[in-house]
Design a protein around this motif. Structure first.
Motif, short mmCIF file in Angstrom:
data_model
loop_
_atom_site.label_atom_id
_atom_site.label_comp_id
_atom_site.label_asym_id
_atom_site.label_seq_id
_atom_site.Cartn_x
_atom_site.Cartn_y
_atom_site.Cartn_z
N SER A 1 0.77 -1.24 0.00
CA SER A 1 0.00 0.00 0.00
C SER A 1 0.81 1.31 0.00
N HIS B 1 -3.78 -1.31 -0.91
CA HIS B 1 -4.60 -0.12 -0.59
C HIS B 1 -3.77 1.13 -0.92
N ASP C 1 -11.09 4.29 4.92
CA ASP C 1 -10.82 2.99 5.54
C ASP C 1 -12.09 2.35 6.08
N PHE D 1 -5.86 2.56 13.57
CA PHE D 1 -6.60 1.29 13.48
C PHE D 1 -7.45 1.05 14.72
N1 ARG Z 1 -0.91 4.23 2.19
C1 ARG Z 1 -0.78 4.14 3.61
C2 ARG Z 1 0.58 4.66 4.05
O1 ARG Z 1 1.50 4.60 3.30
C3 ARG Z 1 -0.93 2.75 4.10
C4 ARG Z 1 -2.29 2.17 3.89
C5 ARG Z 1 -2.54 1.02 4.79
N2 ARG Z 1 -3.81 0.44 4.62
C6 ARG Z 1 -4.97 0.96 5.05
N3 ARG Z 1 -6.08 0.31 4.81
N4 ARG Z 1 -4.98 2.08 5.75
O2 ARG Z 1 0.72 5.13 5.14
#
Ligand code: ARG
Length: 569
Positions: free
Chosen positions: A123, A160, A313, A341
């Motif tokens: 991601s 993602h 999210d 999270f």
């Molecule tokens: N793009 C985000 C980053 O680099 C991470 C994403 C992780 N996945 C999610 N579902 N938030 O910080």
């Protein structure tokens, strides 16, 4: 191990008035080899039998005094435990036969029964560099993906991508002012990041640029054709670069559902939250208070109407549930997003989704690259390609020096180099911060992938010297193993299945990685003390079966870490 457990379950069940299943669940592996191979703890019996556990253990041992099984030899009490000792020969035969029969499947089990496990990993963010955090997420996430597959789950890799947000307004402006198509084509990820940095520098002096960027992001959000075509172009070129890195690492994602994928679902999320009455308006913004849970409030919508990372999210979590009806849903993301999270899962819970408890954040610490031979570029950014290239280059040098006659040096260098990067990350408990030391990760005698790969290649070379590719199965030969080193190695090999399960349950591929070091070490100890090709013919065959099983365990285990085990290096 399973057969041994079953045997013990059967013999103990009538003595302790449980069914065999219950006995099986209680059996543990003793902390010291001296305490036997499987221990039955007597604590739970104390209540029903109304005796202290050590007395129970003692009595059970007496009842078993002149009995033994096919796979176990004796049972001895030790404190509150009844310890069982394996029958070395039969046990070795059993284990080797299983590995021999199951081959690449050894260690795999069907715990998952095909249940879906979406794994959100790697991601990266478009226009921001693929940083070291993303390296960790990629390596750990991919290994978990493979491990869950091996356990009969249907892992679903989801990237993602950070492909939405105000940075796209900035990029469009920067590109319109200073952009160069051919530079963009040649190295999109790198170039977009440089444009992004340049934008920030210039905007310091000329704040009008910021207004312009906001305008372009608004246009993008409202579907303006020109804005969308820039965005698509940037995204597509970046994806191509990522795809080539993933390809080199042997990674494929089932879905590249970036943040933008959820744009159309955000309205629904907002409605849902409002219906449930868990949000409130505050100065035009939409907020969920999480104070009762000791968490800071979540903002779902700013006063200008813009949605946020967490809004997307929320939509993504719900989408994944609706699309995949998952057994678990994993997010492999750095520990710096722990709070995010916690908030996300709490909001899902407040929305009344019982499946919120099936979502898990799999955090990891930071990684620092020890300087030395790797020079970082300005901005303290390390690009994944550079890390990989550097590792392969160093592996090439080492192989050139150690084995100049090797036929396919390039494949070996690729396997060893990439293996070093992966293992350097995976062999450490993921929650710890780690230091990546170039000298250490390629050390053939250290706790490295190369050490394990080397043991594997060495076994392949021994087997190549015999007539056959793999030794034929031979019940009698497999019954002849009895040396200490042989038995210890067999016992170590037998642990692969439980190590894979432990890694999955705790989301820690490091458990498997550490285990493979043990296997390689036990193999070296064995090989140092027990000749294979130069031993008596009956013994030779048994030992060949033993090393062949070792080779298989190393290959299977490395495979689940995403590491290739070359036959020669
Ligand atoms: N793009 C985000 C980053 O680099 C991470 C994403 C992780 N996945 C999610 N579902 N938030 O910080």
């Amino acid at each position: 191990m399973q057969k041994l457990k079953e045997e013990i379950g059967e013999i103990l069940a009538p003595l302790v008035e449980m069914d065999a299943e219950q006995v099986l669940d209680l059996l543990e592996i003793p902390p010291e080899p001296d305490y036997g191979d499987l221990a039955f703890p007597c604590f739970t019996l104390a209540r029903t039998m109304k005796k202290p556990p050590p007395v129970i253990a003692h009595n059970l041992a007496q009842q078993l005094a002149d009995r033994k099984g096919w796979l176990w030899d004796k049972a001895e009490p030790r404190g509150p435990y009844l310890n069982f000792y394996i029958a070395p020969k039969a046990y070795s035969q059993e284990v080797l036969k299983k590995v021999w029969a199951e081959k690449a499947e050894f260690g795999h089990t069907n715990l998952g029964h095909g249940a879906n496990v979406p794994i959100d990993y790697s991601s990266p963010n478009i226009a921001k560099p693929f940083g070291v955090g993303h390296i960790r997420s990629t390596v750990i996430g991919h290994s978990l993906y493979l491990i869950y597959r091996a356990l009969g789950y249907n892992s679903i890799g989801i990237n993602h991508l950070g492909d939405w947000g105000t940075q796209f307004g900035k990029l469009i402006v920067a590109f319109k002012h200073w952009g160069d198509q051919s530079e963009l084509k040649d190295n999109p990820v790198d170039y977009l990041y440089r444009l992004y940095v340049q934008f920030h520098q210039q905007a310091e002096e000329d704040p009008a640029l910021d207004d312009e960027a906001r305008l372009w992001f608004k246009k993008l959000e409202s579907g303006d054709e020109e804005a969308v075509s820039y965005w698509e172009h940037f995204r597509k070129l970046s994806l191509e670069t990522y795809a080539s890195i993933y390809g080199r690492l042997g990674i494929e994602f089932e879905y590249y559902h970036g943040e933008s994928h959820y744009n159309q679902m955000l309205e629904r999320v907002i409605e849902l939250v409002q219906e449930q009455g868990i949000a409130r308006e505050s100065e035009g913004a939409l907020i969920i208070d999480l104070e009762p849970y000791n968490l800071p409030p979540v903002m779902l919508r700013k006063k200008d109407g813009a949605t946020l990372y967490i809004t997307r999210d929320l939509a993504a979590a719900i989408y994944r549930k609706e699309t995949f009806d998952f057994a678990r849903s994993l997010y492999v993301v750095g520990a710096e997003q722990t709070l995010h999270f916690q908030q996300l899962f709490k909001v899902l819970e407040l929305l009344g989704f019982e499946w919120a408890s099936r979502c898990a954040h799999v955090p990891f610490g930071m990684i620092r690259f020890k300087e030395g031979r790797m020079s970082t570029r300005a901005g303290k950014i390390i690009l994944l390609e550079e890390v990989l290239e550097r590792a392969v280059e160093m592996a090439r040098e080492i192989i050139e020096e150690k084995n100049p006659d090797l036929k396919d040096k390039e494949s070996a260098a690729e396997a060893v180099g990439l293996g070093a990067v992966r293992f350097g990350d995976l062999s450490n408990d993921r929650v710890k911060n780690i230091e990546f030391d170039w000298e250490k990760v390629l050390d053939f005698s250290g706790e490295t992938a190369a050490y394990i790969q080397y043991a594997h290649a060495r076994i392949c070379s021994i087997i190549r010297k015999t007539e056959s590719e793999t030794p034929a199965w031979d019940d009698q030969a497999a019954l002849l193993l009895e040396m200490d080193e042989e038995i210890t190695l067999v016992k170590t090999l037998a642990r692969l299945p439980e190590k894979i399960i432990d890694s999955a349950e705790s989301y820690k591929p490091s458990i498997l990685a550490r285990y493979l070091i043990d296997v390689a070490r036990e193999f070296n100890r064995f090989y140092h003390n027990c000749p294979v090709l130069n031993s008596a013919p009956e013994i030779k065959h048994g030992r060949l079966l033993l090393i062949d099983a070792t080779r298989q365990v190393l290959a299977n285990g490395l495979g689940l870490l995403g590491i290739i085990a070359p036959e020669e290096m």
